[in-house]
Design a protein around this motif. Structure first.
Motif, PDB file in Angstrom:
ATOM      1  N   LEU A   4      19.549 -28.583   9.915  1.00 16.22           N
ATOM      2  CA  LEU A   4      19.694 -27.837   8.664  1.00 16.22           C
ATOM      3  C   LEU A   4      18.603 -26.793   8.506  1.00 16.22           C
ATOM      4  O   LEU A   4      18.859 -25.687   8.012  1.00 16.22           O
ATOM      5  N   THR A   5      17.398 -27.115   8.936  1.00 14.78           N
ATOM      6  CA  THR A   5      16.302 -26.159   8.879  1.00 14.78           C
ATOM      7  C   THR A   5      16.575 -24.962   9.780  1.00 14.78           C
ATOM      8  O   THR A   5      16.339 -23.812   9.385  1.00 14.78           O
ATOM      9  N   LEU A   6      17.077 -25.201  10.982  1.00 13.13           N
ATOM     10  CA  LEU A   6      17.398 -24.101  11.883  1.00 13.13           C
ATOM     11  C   LEU A   6      18.534 -23.236  11.336  1.00 13.13           C
ATOM     12  O   LEU A   6      18.500 -22.009  11.457  1.00 13.13           O
ATOM     13  N   ILE A   7      19.532 -23.857  10.734  1.00 16.38           N
ATOM     14  CA  ILE A   7      20.635 -23.099  10.139  1.00 16.38           C
ATOM     15  C   ILE A   7      20.108 -22.207   9.015  1.00 16.38           C
ATOM     16  O   ILE A   7      20.486 -21.029   8.907  1.00 16.38           O
ATOM     17  N   LEU A   8      19.227 -22.729   8.185  1.00 16.70           N
ATOM     18  CA  LEU A   8      18.643 -21.945   7.103  1.00 16.70           C
ATOM     19  C   LEU A   8      17.812 -20.788   7.659  1.00 16.70           C
ATOM     20  O   LEU A   8      17.923 -19.652   7.176  1.00 16.70           O
ATOM     21  N   LEU A   9      17.023 -21.045   8.679  1.00 15.29           N
ATOM     22  CA  LEU A   9      16.199 -20.003   9.289  1.00 15.29           C
ATOM     23  C   LEU A   9      17.068 -18.902   9.899  1.00 15.29           C
ATOM     24  O   LEU A   9      16.814 -17.717   9.693  1.00 15.29           O
ATOM     25  N   VAL A  10      18.091 -19.293  10.626  1.00 13.70           N
ATOM     26  CA  VAL A  10      18.985 -18.310  11.252  1.00 13.70           C
ATOM     27  C   VAL A  10      19.709 -17.491  10.188  1.00 13.70           C
ATOM     28  O   VAL A  10      19.872 -16.271  10.340  1.00 13.70           O
ATOM     29  N   SER A  11      20.125 -18.126   9.107  1.00 10.76           N
ATOM     30  CA  SER A  11      20.812 -17.371   8.048  1.00 10.76           C
ATOM     31  C   SER A  11      19.880 -16.354   7.404  1.00 10.76           C
ATOM     32  O   SER A  11      20.294 -15.233   7.097  1.00 10.76           O
ATOM     33  N   PHE A  12      18.605 -16.699   7.214  1.00  9.45           N
ATOM     34  CA  PHE A  12      17.651 -15.736   6.674  1.00  9.45           C
ATOM     35  C   PHE A  12      17.436 -14.571   7.634  1.00  9.45           C
ATOM     36  O   PHE A  12      17.353 -13.422   7.209  1.00  9.45           O
ATOM     37  N   VAL A  13      17.349 -14.848   8.921  1.00  5.08           N
ATOM     38  CA  VAL A  13      17.142 -13.794   9.911  1.00  5.08           C
ATOM     39  C   VAL A  13      18.345 -12.857   9.947  1.00  5.08           C
ATOM     40  O   VAL A  13      18.189 -11.625   9.948  1.00  5.08           O
ATOM     41  N   VAL A  14      19.534 -13.409   9.953  1.00  2.00           N
ATOM     42  CA  VAL A  14      20.748 -12.579   9.971  1.00  2.00           C
ATOM     43  C   VAL A  14      20.827 -11.740   8.699  1.00  2.00           C
ATOM     44  O   VAL A  14      21.135 -10.542   8.743  1.00  2.00           O
ATOM     45  N   TYR A  15      20.560 -12.344   7.563  1.00  7.43           N
ATOM     46  CA  TYR A  15      20.599 -11.619   6.293  1.00  7.43           C
ATOM     47  C   TYR A  15      19.561 -10.503   6.270  1.00  7.43           C
ATOM     48  O   TYR A  15      19.834  -9.386   5.814  1.00  7.43           O
ATOM     49  N   TYR A  16      18.358 -10.757   6.771  1.00  8.44           N
ATOM     50  CA  TYR A  16      17.290  -9.763   6.811  1.00  8.44           C
ATOM     51  C   TYR A  16      17.709  -8.554   7.646  1.00  8.44           C
ATOM     52  O   TYR A  16      17.584  -7.410   7.212  1.00  8.44           O
ATOM     53  N   PHE A  17      18.206  -8.789   8.846  1.00 10.95           N
ATOM     54  CA  PHE A  17      18.577  -7.681   9.713  1.00 10.95           C
ATOM     55  C   PHE A  17      19.844  -6.969   9.239  1.00 10.95           C
ATOM     56  O   PHE A  17      19.995  -5.763   9.441  1.00 10.95           O
ATOM     57  N   ALA A  18      20.745  -7.672   8.593  1.00  9.57           N
ATOM     58  CA  ALA A  18      21.925  -7.021   8.028  1.00  9.57           C
ATOM     59  C   ALA A  18      21.516  -6.069   6.912  1.00  9.57           C
ATOM     60  O   ALA A  18      22.034  -4.946   6.817  1.00  9.57           O
ATOM     61  N   ASN A  19      20.586  -6.483   6.073  1.00 13.27           N
ATOM     62  CA  ASN A  19      20.092  -5.595   5.018  1.00 13.27           C
ATOM     63  C   ASN A  19      19.304  -4.428   5.599  1.00 13.27           C
ATOM     64  O   ASN A  19      19.374  -3.306   5.093  1.00 13.27           O
ATOM     65  N   TRP A  20      18.536  -4.683   6.639  1.00 15.92           N
ATOM     66  CA  TRP A  20      17.791  -3.620   7.302  1.00 15.92           C
ATOM     67  C   TRP A  20      18.756  -2.562   7.844  1.00 15.92           C
ATOM     68  O   TRP A  20      18.532  -1.370   7.699  1.00 15.92           O
ATOM     69  N   LYS A  21      19.826  -3.012   8.465  1.00 18.71           N
ATOM     70  CA  LYS A  21      20.831  -2.095   9.018  1.00 18.71           C
ATOM     71  C   LYS A  21      21.523  -1.329   7.900  1.00 18.71           C
ATOM     72  O   LYS A  21      21.754  -0.118   8.003  1.00 18.71           O
ATOM     73  N   ALA A  22      21.859  -1.993   6.802  1.00 17.47           N
ATOM     74  CA  ALA A  22      22.521  -1.331   5.679  1.00 17.47           C
ATOM     75  C   ALA A  22      21.607  -0.271   5.071  1.00 17.47           C
ATOM     76  O   ALA A  22      22.058   0.836   4.742  1.00 17.47           O
ATOM     77  N   LEU A  23      20.331  -0.565   4.923  1.00 15.52           N
ATOM     78  CA  LEU A  23      19.401   0.425   4.380  1.00 15.52           C
ATOM     79  C   LEU A  23      19.201   1.579   5.345  1.00 15.52           C
ATOM     80  O   LEU A  23      19.045   2.727   4.925  1.00 15.52           O
ATOM     81  N   ALA A  24      19.203   1.306   6.639  1.00 15.32           N
ATOM     82  CA  ALA A  24      19.051   2.375   7.629  1.00 15.32           C
ATOM     83  C   ALA A  24      20.243   3.324   7.573  1.00 15.32           C
ATOM     84  O   ALA A  24      20.089   4.527   7.810  1.00 15.32           O
ATOM     85  N   ASP A  25      21.415   2.819   7.262  1.00 17.76           N
ATOM     86  CA  ASP A  25      22.598   3.678   7.148  1.00 17.76           C
ATOM     87  C   ASP A  25      22.566   4.512   5.869  1.00 17.76           C
ATOM     88  O   ASP A  25      23.065   5.640   5.835  1.00 17.76           O
TER      89      ASP A  25
END
Length: 57
Positions: free
Chosen positions: A31-52
């Motif tokens: 569960l900890t790894l799932i939470l960590l991976v979801s934060f990483v994916v969310y972070y980079f998705a927002n980074w990509k959206a802001l870059a666009d």
């Protein structure tokens, strides 16, 4: 036998029942790894959206 003696015996029996005294929580690491991976994916998705949206030249 008083209430204090009864509760003392009960506490001793419960502590003996545990065995080695370690607390086991299966699935916690997963569960900890799932939470960590979801934060990483969310972070980079927002980074990509802001870059666009923000065109920095």
């Amino acid at each position: 036998m008083t209430k204090e003696e009864k509760s003392g015996d009960l506490i001793e029996k419960e502590s003996e029942h545990r065995g080695d005294g370690l607390h086991h929580a299966p699935g916690t690491f997963t569960l900890t790894l799932i939470l960590l991976v979801s934060f990483v994916v969310y972070y980079f998705a927002n980074w990509k959206a802001l870059a666009d949206v923000w065109h920095v030249r």
